[in-house]
Design a protein around this motif. Sequence first.
Motif, PDB file in Angstrom:
ATOM      1  N   GLY A 144       0.788  -1.221   0.000  1.00 20.00           N
ATOM      2  CA  GLY A 144       0.000   0.000   0.000  1.00 20.00           C
ATOM      3  C   GLY A 144       0.823   1.274   0.000  1.00 20.00           C
ATOM      4  N   ARG A 145       2.183   1.134   0.055  1.00 19.73           N
ATOM      5  CA  ARG A 145       3.003   2.346   0.136  1.00 19.73           C
ATOM      6  C   ARG A 145       4.120   2.415  -0.890  1.00 19.73           C
ATOM      7  NH1 ARG A 145       5.721   3.051   5.262  1.00 19.73           N
ATOM      8  NH2 ARG A 145       6.318   4.990   4.255  1.00 19.73           N
ATOM      9  N   ARG A 146       4.865   1.323  -1.049  1.00 21.97           N
ATOM     10  CA  ARG A 146       6.069   1.444  -1.872  1.00 21.97           C
ATOM     11  C   ARG A 146       6.519   0.075  -2.351  1.00 21.97           C
ATOM     12  NH1 ARG A 146      11.762   1.664  -0.080  1.00 21.97           N
ATOM     13  NH2 ARG A 146      13.001   2.489  -1.797  1.00 21.97           N
ATOM     14  N   LEU A 147       7.042   0.077  -3.591  1.00 18.27           N
ATOM     15  CA  LEU A 147       7.596  -1.132  -4.168  1.00 18.27           C
ATOM     16  C   LEU A 147       8.875  -0.700  -4.896  1.00 18.27           C
ATOM     17  CD1 LEU A 147       6.694  -4.123  -4.482  1.00 18.27           C
ATOM     18  CD2 LEU A 147       5.545  -3.441  -6.591  1.00 18.27           C
ATOM     19  N   ALA A 148      10.006  -1.394  -4.607  1.00 17.24           N
ATOM     20  CA  ALA A 148      11.260  -1.035  -5.281  1.00 17.24           C
ATOM     21  C   ALA A 148      11.889  -2.294  -5.853  1.00 17.24           C
ATOM     22  CB  ALA A 148      12.220  -0.356  -4.311  1.00 17.24           C
ATOM     23  N   TRP A 149      12.621  -2.134  -6.933  1.00 12.79           N
ATOM     24  CA  TRP A 149      13.232  -3.287  -7.577  1.00 12.79           C
ATOM     25  C   TRP A 149      14.567  -2.888  -8.202  1.00 12.79           C
ATOM     26  CZ3 TRP A 149       9.350  -0.360  -9.474  1.00 12.79           C
ATOM     27  CH2 TRP A 149       9.575   0.258 -10.692  1.00 12.79           C
ATOM     28  N   ALA A 150      15.370  -3.902  -8.521  1.00  8.38           N
ATOM     29  CA  ALA A 150      16.630  -3.665  -9.224  1.00  8.38           C
ATOM     30  C   ALA A 150      16.908  -4.857 -10.110  1.00  8.38           C
ATOM     31  CB  ALA A 150      17.765  -3.466  -8.220  1.00  8.38           C
ATOM     32  N   ALA A 151      17.455  -4.591 -11.300  1.00  6.03           N
ATOM     33  CA  ALA A 151      17.869  -5.684 -12.171  1.00  6.03           C
ATOM     34  C   ALA A 151      19.055  -6.391 -11.523  1.00  6.03           C
ATOM     35  CB  ALA A 151      18.258  -5.145 -13.539  1.00  6.03           C
ATOM     36  N   LEU A 152      19.123  -7.710 -11.673  1.00  4.18           N
ATOM     37  CA  LEU A 152      20.243  -8.461 -11.122  1.00  4.18           C
ATOM     38  C   LEU A 152      21.474  -8.238 -11.995  1.00  4.18           C
ATOM     39  CD1 LEU A 152      18.365 -11.731 -10.162  1.00  4.18           C
ATOM     40  CD2 LEU A 152      19.285  -9.987  -8.616  1.00  4.18           C
ATOM     41  N   PRO A 153      22.680  -8.374 -11.408  1.00  4.20           N
ATOM     42  CA  PRO A 153      23.912  -8.139 -12.177  1.00  4.20           C
ATOM     43  C   PRO A 153      23.906  -8.934 -13.479  1.00  4.20           C
ATOM     44  CG  PRO A 153      24.418  -8.484  -9.855  1.00  4.20           C
ATOM     45  CD  PRO A 153      22.947  -8.725 -10.011  1.00  4.20           C
ATOM     46  N   GLY A 154      24.430  -8.329 -14.537  1.00  8.43           N
ATOM     47  CA  GLY A 154      24.502  -9.001 -15.828  1.00  8.43           C
ATOM     48  C   GLY A 154      23.322  -8.687 -16.731  1.00  8.43           C
ATOM     49  N   ALA A 155      22.416  -7.814 -16.299  1.00  6.86           N
ATOM     50  CA  ALA A 155      21.260  -7.468 -17.128  1.00  6.86           C
ATOM     51  C   ALA A 155      21.692  -6.710 -18.374  1.00  6.86           C
ATOM     52  CB  ALA A 155      20.278  -6.625 -16.319  1.00  6.86           C
ATOM     53  N   ALA A 156      20.975  -6.933 -19.489  1.00 10.75           N
ATOM     54  CA  ALA A 156      21.301  -6.257 -20.751  1.00 10.75           C
ATOM     55  C   ALA A 156      21.125  -4.744 -20.590  1.00 10.75           C
ATOM     56  CB  ALA A 156      20.397  -6.778 -21.866  1.00 10.75           C
ATOM     57  N   GLU A 164      20.937  -2.307 -17.498  1.00 13.67           N
ATOM     58  CA  GLU A 164      20.976  -2.141 -16.042  1.00 13.67           C
ATOM     59  C   GLU A 164      19.900  -1.155 -15.637  1.00 13.67           C
ATOM     60  OE1 GLU A 164      24.784  -1.113 -14.271  1.00 13.67           O
ATOM     61  OE2 GLU A 164      25.745  -1.952 -16.054  1.00 13.67           O
ATOM     62  N   ASN A 165      19.104  -1.512 -14.638  1.00 14.03           N
ATOM     63  CA  ASN A 165      18.066  -0.568 -14.214  1.00 14.03           C
ATOM     64  C   ASN A 165      17.615  -0.865 -12.799  1.00 14.03           C
ATOM     65  OD1 ASN A 165      15.179  -2.055 -14.275  1.00 14.03           O
ATOM     66  ND2 ASN A 165      16.509  -2.950 -15.841  1.00 14.03           N
ATOM     67  N   HIS A 166      17.083   0.151 -12.152  1.00 20.76           N
ATOM     68  CA  HIS A 166      16.438  -0.029 -10.860  1.00 20.76           C
ATOM     69  C   HIS A 166      15.395   1.069 -10.706  1.00 20.76           C
ATOM     70  CE1 HIS A 166      19.145   3.073  -8.940  1.00 20.76           C
ATOM     71  NE2 HIS A 166      19.832   2.748 -10.029  1.00 20.76           N
ATOM     72  N   GLY A 167      14.469   0.852  -9.814  1.00 19.20           N
ATOM     73  CA  GLY A 167      13.420   1.858  -9.695  1.00 19.20           C
ATOM     74  C   GLY A 167      12.510   1.605  -8.517  1.00 19.20           C
ATOM     75  N   GLU A 168      11.564   2.506  -8.337  1.00 20.99           N
ATOM     76  CA  GLU A 168      10.598   2.349  -7.253  1.00 20.99           C
ATOM     77  C   GLU A 168       9.289   3.014  -7.655  1.00 20.99           C
ATOM     78  OE1 GLU A 168      11.650   4.455  -3.704  1.00 20.99           O
ATOM     79  OE2 GLU A 168      12.233   6.270  -4.782  1.00 20.99           O
ATOM     80  N   VAL A 169       8.212   2.538  -7.071  1.00 24.04           N
ATOM     81  CA  VAL A 169       6.923   3.195  -7.242  1.00 24.04           C
ATOM     82  C   VAL A 169       6.352   3.444  -5.850  1.00 24.04           C
ATOM     83  CG1 VAL A 169       5.842   0.944  -7.688  1.00 24.04           C
ATOM     84  CG2 VAL A 169       4.602   3.025  -8.243  1.00 24.04           C
ATOM     85  N   LEU A 170       5.923   4.704  -5.638  1.00 26.34           N
ATOM     86  CA  LEU A 170       5.366   5.109  -4.343  1.00 26.34           C
ATOM     87  C   LEU A 170       3.864   5.317  -4.490  1.00 26.34           C
ATOM     88  CD1 LEU A 170       7.956   7.940  -3.483  1.00 26.34           C
ATOM     89  CD2 LEU A 170       8.091   5.502  -2.916  1.00 26.34           C
ATOM     90  N   PHE A 171       3.122   4.949  -3.470  1.00 25.73           N
ATOM     91  CA  PHE A 171       1.675   5.199  -3.429  1.00 25.73           C
ATOM     92  C   PHE A 171       1.417   6.084  -2.222  1.00 25.73           C
ATOM     93  CE2 PHE A 171       2.610   1.104  -5.279  1.00 25.73           C
ATOM     94  CZ  PHE A 171       1.875   1.109  -6.457  1.00 25.73           C
ATOM     95  N   ARG A 172       1.017   7.344  -2.463  1.00 25.85           N
ATOM     96  CA  ARG A 172       0.830   8.294  -1.361  1.00 25.85           C
ATOM     97  C   ARG A 172      -0.618   8.784  -1.373  1.00 25.85           C
ATOM     98  NH1 ARG A 172       5.866  11.785  -3.155  1.00 25.85           N
ATOM     99  NH2 ARG A 172       4.249  12.881  -4.306  1.00 25.85           N
ATOM    100  N   PRO A 173      -1.258   8.852  -0.217  1.00 29.97           N
ATOM    101  CA  PRO A 173      -2.615   9.393  -0.213  1.00 29.97           C
ATOM    102  C   PRO A 173      -2.592  10.852  -0.684  1.00 29.97           C
ATOM    103  CG  PRO A 173      -1.824   8.945   2.025  1.00 29.97           C
ATOM    104  CD  PRO A 173      -0.775   8.443   1.102  1.00 29.97           C
ATOM    105  N   ALA A 174      -3.499  11.210  -1.600  1.00 31.92           N
ATOM    106  CA  ALA A 174      -3.590  12.592  -2.067  1.00 31.92           C
ATOM    107  C   ALA A 174      -4.433  13.386  -1.078  1.00 31.92           C
ATOM    108  CB  ALA A 174      -4.213  12.635  -3.454  1.00 31.92           C
ATOM    109  N   ALA A 175      -4.088  14.657  -0.896  1.00 28.41           N
ATOM    110  CA  ALA A 175      -4.849  15.498   0.027  1.00 28.41           C
ATOM    111  C   ALA A 175      -6.306  15.563  -0.411  1.00 28.41           C
ATOM    112  CB  ALA A 175      -4.239  16.894   0.070  1.00 28.41           C
ATOM    113  N   GLY A 176      -7.199  15.602   0.572  1.00 23.66           N
ATOM    114  CA  GLY A 176      -8.621  15.638   0.231  1.00 23.66           C
ATOM    115  C   GLY A 176      -9.095  14.262  -0.190  1.00 23.66           C
ATOM    116  N   ASP A 177     -10.140  14.211  -0.984  1.00 21.10           N
ATOM    117  CA  ASP A 177     -10.680  12.909  -1.388  1.00 21.10           C
ATOM    118  C   ASP A 177     -10.293  12.591  -2.822  1.00 21.10           C
ATOM    119  OD1 ASP A 177     -12.084  14.793  -2.677  1.00 21.10           O
ATOM    120  OD2 ASP A 177     -14.087  14.005  -2.204  1.00 21.10           O
ATOM    121  N   ARG A 178      -9.048  12.917  -3.173  1.00 18.58           N
ATOM    122  CA  ARG A 178      -8.641  12.755  -4.566  1.00 18.58           C
ATOM    123  C   ARG A 178      -8.061  11.388  -4.872  1.00 18.58           C
ATOM    124  NH1 ARG A 178      -6.781  18.366  -6.476  1.00 18.58           N
ATOM    125  NH2 ARG A 178      -7.553  19.710  -4.845  1.00 18.58           N
ATOM    126  N   GLY A 179      -7.900  10.550  -3.873  1.00 22.49           N
ATOM    127  CA  GLY A 179      -7.375   9.225  -4.140  1.00 22.49           C
ATOM    128  C   GLY A 179      -5.911   9.128  -3.791  1.00 22.49           C
TER     129      GLY A 179
END
Lengths: 392, 255
Positions: free
Chosen positions: B161-173, B175-190
Amino acid sequence: MKAIVWQGTNRVGVETVPDPTILLPTDAIVKITSTAICGSDLHLLDGVIPSMERGDILGHEFMGEVVEVGRDVRKLKVGDRVVVPFNISCGMCDPCRRGLFSACDNSNPNHRMAEALYGGVSGSGLFGYSHMYGGYAGGQAQYVRVPFADVGPHRIESDLRDEQVLFLTDIFPTGYQAAEQCGIVPGRDVVAVFGAGPVGQFAARSAQMLGAAHVIVIDRVPERLAMAESAGCQVINYEQEDVLIALREATGGRGPDHVIDAVGMEAHGHGPGALVDTAKQRLKLSFDRITALRWALLSCAKGGTVSLPGVYGGLIDKVPMGAAFAKGLTFRMGQTHTHRHIAPLLSRIEAGEIDPSFVITHRATLDEAPDLYKTFRDKKDGCIKVVLNPWA
Amino acid sequence: MSDDRPVPASPDASDPTPQSDELGTNDTGAQLPTLERSVMGSVGVALMGAGLRSGRPLQKLVLGTVGAGLAAMAATGRNPLATALKIRQTPQGEVLVGDAVTIGRPAEQLYGVWRDLSGLPRLMTHLQSVEVLDERRSRWTVTAPTGTVSWEAEITADEPGRRLAWAALPGAAIENHGEVLFRPAAGDRGTEVVVRLAYRPPAGSAGAVAARLLGEEPAQQLRDDLMRFKREQELGFAPTTEGQSSGRAAQGGLA
């Protein structure tokens, strides 16, 4: 079916095109009984709106009868007589839920194109108004596909004629929103309207309905000024008078409390500013000619509102921002949130407060439309508003 | 759109090493790595030479200008094209991409869709498949101009419900890593969904520029993917004009 098609700058034609079909379960097909040519269609004719493609079906002011609905359409039924807002809105996103229908997040499939021009956000899709606004086929045709059919179309259940309700799809709510967002104090405020085209006419009459003490309309076309005058407005012909001096005289030196610019990007005007604007537009250095906007900022009273229903397209400079700052002006602008105005304005029509058909000067067939685009643009033959019957 | 929130300060602010949970803090513009500089310099000098030898004035001008431009980029170590196109890079040559969208749905629901990795190709059209290997590892396959590219990735952080992060394992064609955050929006915006990615483009910053110009750049793909996700969640479908009638007779009147 027959449809009015954009064939390139200054070229609009009548063509036979395939009938529209349901593409998504939330679509409806409407058989069009009346449609109009809008002043903003002239920007398309003039080629100043980017991302038009040859073959695009024009038109965003139309009404008719529902002849087919998709399987997820709940509120609308075959046989319903409807007016359809010119903007296409999903009804589900945050802007739609706040009544900001023209700012819909979800209805423009070409959001990327608008985002590139407008700072990473896209407004709603529009019928017949370029691919930047979604590339939706328009309603100057015999039939039209209406997406989000449960959100946009509004049923007309009374026996009002088409001509009395057709303009609920655009120019009446557009003029009304322009007046409403001024926050007019009834019995006290003076409102000036630049531009006496159809939107200016509705803005002036809406300002009266909202209680303006006095309404002044500025234009150069005699029959347009006469139409405003017949509604009880004071008029100023800017080709015969210095408009800023005339407005100061008319308001005891204060200036109008609120100014509505119902002209937008293709202002004529005169003087060095207008010449510079025209030259820049010809050279494609600028989309917009802004004489009306300049006059609006320079004439508006201290603490007043400058309300912009007129369309602006791109970047503008030589804006008298110092005057706006010194006087503490408020700017209100944007595409019309048509959906939210239809029911209240329909009530006003039903109550006899206004009969929007006053603005119509020309009635014609689709075949006559290409000529009338030019008559309307050139303000010939007393042309103020054209209504087309697609089946005549 | 990416640096709109404070991120945790690095233990040593002068330490330029990128850290997976601090994407966006090492944004220093488009610095060219050494290998790319030397390749670019050689190509630039060769083009200038070809331009000087050419008998055709236009060719002389074009080759000379492009060659001089590349040589200047190599000499200064900056890629002005990448800077102009707002391609953000770390000193290590990683390209940073970030974007955000607000969706009128609860964070748990959106996180749930994202956490089902094998379903991601439905949202991200350039993803061919994501094969879940075990609790943390997965195999990603994307379509590229050169065919398909595949690598293994590992989830490095998972906060439901908050965060997911990942990284490519060594040797990837790629190379990449990243994250996605889920934050409640102010008000009733989702929920505000924020995505931050870092990857090493196959041809350095020049590759990133070429991809951007071809419309294949991850920043654009990410934007499209996020809007598709929003529409899928808010509407259940994507709006379209495909197949509608028009006066384009050459395409059978359909556009």
